[in-house]
Write a protein that holds these residues in place. Structure first.
Motif, PDB file in Angstrom:
ATOM      1  N   TYR A   1       1.181  -1.342   0.161  1.00 57.34           N
ATOM      2  CA  TYR A   1       0.133  -0.089  -0.270  1.00 57.34           C
ATOM      3  C   TYR A   1       0.909   1.289   0.216  1.00 57.34           C
ATOM      4  CZ  TYR A   1      -4.518  -2.092   0.288  1.00 57.34           C
ATOM      5  OH  TYR A   1      -5.712  -2.994   0.401  1.00 57.34           O
TER       6      TYR A   1
ATOM      7  N   ALA B   1       2.212  -0.162  -5.356  1.00 64.75           N
ATOM      8  CA  ALA B   1       0.926  -0.487  -5.452  1.00 64.75           C
ATOM      9  C   ALA B   1       0.586   0.725  -6.576  1.00 64.75           C
ATOM     10  CB  ALA B   1      -0.788   0.303  -4.186  1.00 64.75           C
ATOM     11  N   THR B   2      -0.046   0.506  -7.553  1.00 64.22           N
ATOM     12  CA  THR B   2       0.241   1.673  -8.307  1.00 64.22           C
ATOM     13  C   THR B   2      -1.213   2.594  -8.175  1.00 64.22           C
ATOM     14  OG1 THR B   2      -1.005   0.330 -10.242  1.00 64.22           O
ATOM     15  CG2 THR B   2       1.239   0.672 -10.307  1.00 64.22           C
ATOM     16  N   ARG B   3      -1.303   3.548  -8.913  1.00 61.51           N
ATOM     17  CA  ARG B   3      -3.121   4.600  -8.911  1.00 61.51           C
ATOM     18  C   ARG B   3      -3.517   4.109  -9.048  1.00 61.51           C
ATOM     19  NH1 ARG B   3      -5.127   9.406  -7.908  1.00 61.51           N
ATOM     20  NH2 ARG B   3      -3.141  10.475  -6.775  1.00 61.51           N
ATOM     21  N   LYS B   4      -3.647   2.876 -10.125  1.00 60.28           N
ATOM     22  CA  LYS B   4      -4.727   2.332 -10.983  1.00 60.28           C
ATOM     23  C   LYS B   4      -5.443   1.361 -10.042  1.00 60.28           C
ATOM     24  CE  LYS B   4      -7.338   0.642 -14.508  1.00 60.28           C
ATOM     25  NZ  LYS B   4      -7.835   0.087 -12.998  1.00 60.28           N
ATOM     26  N   TRP B   5      -4.188   0.546  -9.537  1.00 64.29           N
ATOM     27  CA  TRP B   5      -4.674  -0.704  -8.336  1.00 64.29           C
ATOM     28  C   TRP B   5      -4.973  -0.147  -7.478  1.00 64.29           C
ATOM     29  CZ3 TRP B   5      -1.089  -5.249  -8.592  1.00 64.29           C
ATOM     30  CH2 TRP B   5      -1.614  -6.896  -7.867  1.00 64.29           C
ATOM     31  N   ARG B   6      -4.558   0.687  -6.796  1.00 64.21           N
ATOM     32  CA  ARG B   6      -5.404   1.736  -5.723  1.00 64.21           C
ATOM     33  C   ARG B   6      -7.207   2.464  -6.026  1.00 64.21           C
ATOM     34  NH1 ARG B   6      -0.964   5.165  -2.287  1.00 64.21           N
ATOM     35  NH2 ARG B   6       0.824   3.745  -3.812  1.00 64.21           N
ATOM     36  N   ASP B   7      -6.999   2.353  -7.042  1.00 64.44           N
ATOM     37  CA  ASP B   7      -8.025   3.193  -7.341  1.00 64.44           C
ATOM     38  C   ASP B   7      -8.926   1.489  -7.560  1.00 64.44           C
ATOM     39  OD1 ASP B   7      -7.282   5.452  -7.173  1.00 64.44           O
ATOM     40  OD2 ASP B   7      -7.144   5.995  -9.624  1.00 64.44           O
ATOM     41  N   ASP B   8      -8.733   0.396  -8.302  1.00 63.71           N
ATOM     42  CA  ASP B   8      -9.276  -0.559  -8.417  1.00 63.71           C
ATOM     43  C   ASP B   8      -9.830  -0.953  -6.757  1.00 63.71           C
ATOM     44  OD1 ASP B   8      -9.544  -0.451 -11.337  1.00 63.71           O
ATOM     45  OD2 ASP B   8      -7.807  -1.665 -10.890  1.00 63.71           O
ATOM     46  N   LEU B   9      -9.339  -0.692  -6.187  1.00 61.07           N
ATOM     47  CA  LEU B   9      -9.192  -1.201  -5.036  1.00 61.07           C
ATOM     48  C   LEU B   9     -10.220  -0.864  -3.617  1.00 61.07           C
ATOM     49  CD1 LEU B   9      -5.586  -2.347  -3.452  1.00 61.07           C
ATOM     50  CD2 LEU B   9      -7.825  -4.397  -3.832  1.00 61.07           C
TER      51      LEU B   9
ATOM     52  N   SER C   1       0.855 -10.739  -1.298  1.00 55.25           N
ATOM     53  CA  SER C   1       1.805 -10.577  -2.588  1.00 55.25           C
ATOM     54  C   SER C   1       3.038  -9.751  -2.201  1.00 55.25           C
ATOM     55  CB  SER C   1       1.176 -10.044  -4.093  1.00 55.25           C
ATOM     56  OG  SER C   1       2.085  -9.132  -4.463  1.00 55.25           O
TER      57      SER C   1
END
Ligand SMILES: Cc1cc2nc3c(=O)[nH]c(=O)nc-3n(C[C@H](O)[C@H](O)[C@H](O)COP(=O)(O)O)c2cc1C
Length: 203
Positions: A76, A80-88, A156
């Motif tokens: 975190y 974590a990429t911004r895209k991944w954080r947005d998805d989560l 992960s």
């Protein structure tokens, strides 16, 4: 047949991932039946390359939680990429993973990627990942059918699971499955499934 298919569809459509569990224990034998159902999965060359490790000891569960949360915090904070954080974000997940200790059942799932050959040497298990994922899908269906809630958790990196659970290096950790009754008042994220015409195609 139509009734059975429609009934199963309705049952599976009611499944949701739950992340907070009640301490209420599972009725005896239920987890074992669900795991046995999972082990009926088809597999490449019938090699059955899944390994389900039921983790019961509180000390081991605490150590798994500590290792997972350390990996999560790192993820975190940096990976974590911004895209991944947005998805989560809609899922409301966070680095804290109390279910690793509180869920009445915790199963670590491994894929046996290679096997030792009788005459010596090693061979890759064909379609090991696909086979283990099919078994995992059956496990989730079986848990839901039994009336239990479950979570597929994928730390992960997950290498620590192999060390903590003493699994050999030809097994790759796939995920942790937490299962049990939902905690009182639990909520689930307000998310939607894709329309079927987007994911079920005909040519
Ligand atoms: C392969 C896989 C990995 C997942 N990893 C996580 C995870 O690490 N943490 C988590 O909270 N949920 C995890 N989930 C659960 C998904 O977030 C969840 O299935 C998805 O949001 C759809 O919600 P539903 O299961 O309620 O339909 C995972 C699910 C799958 C199939």
């Amino acid at each position: 047949m139509r009734d059975r298919a429609a009934g199963f569809r309705a049952e599976m459509q009611a499944r949701r991932t739950v992340r907070d569990f009640s301490p209420r224990p599972l009725p005896s034998g239920v987890l074992e039946d669900c795991l046995a159902a999972a082990c009926s999965a088809p597999s490449g060359d019938n090699l059955q390359p899944w390994r389900f490790t039921v983790v019961a000891g509180p000390d081991l569960r605490r150590r798994i939680r500590e290792a997972a949360e350390a990996a999560e915090r790192k993820f975190y904070e940096s990976a974590a990429t911004r895209k991944w954080r947005d998805d989560l974000a809609p899922l409301g997940t966070a680095p804290s993973k109390p279910f690793l200790e509180t869920a009445p059942a915790l199963v670590a799932v491994f894929v046996e990627t290679h096997r030792d050959l009788p005459g010596g040497g090693r061979a890759a298990n064909p379609h090991a990942l696909e086979s283990a994922c099919i078994a995992l899908g059956i496990l989730f269906a079986a848990l839901h059918h039994a009336g239990l809630a479950a979570l597929c958790y994928t730390p992960s990196p997950a290498r620590f699971l192999r060390t903590l659970l003493g699994r050999p290096e030809n097994e790759r950790p796939l995920c942790l499955v937490a299962a049990g009754f939902p905690a009182d008042g639990v909520t689930v994220p307000d998310i939607r499934r894709k329309p079927h015409d987007e994911v079920i195609l005909r040519r």
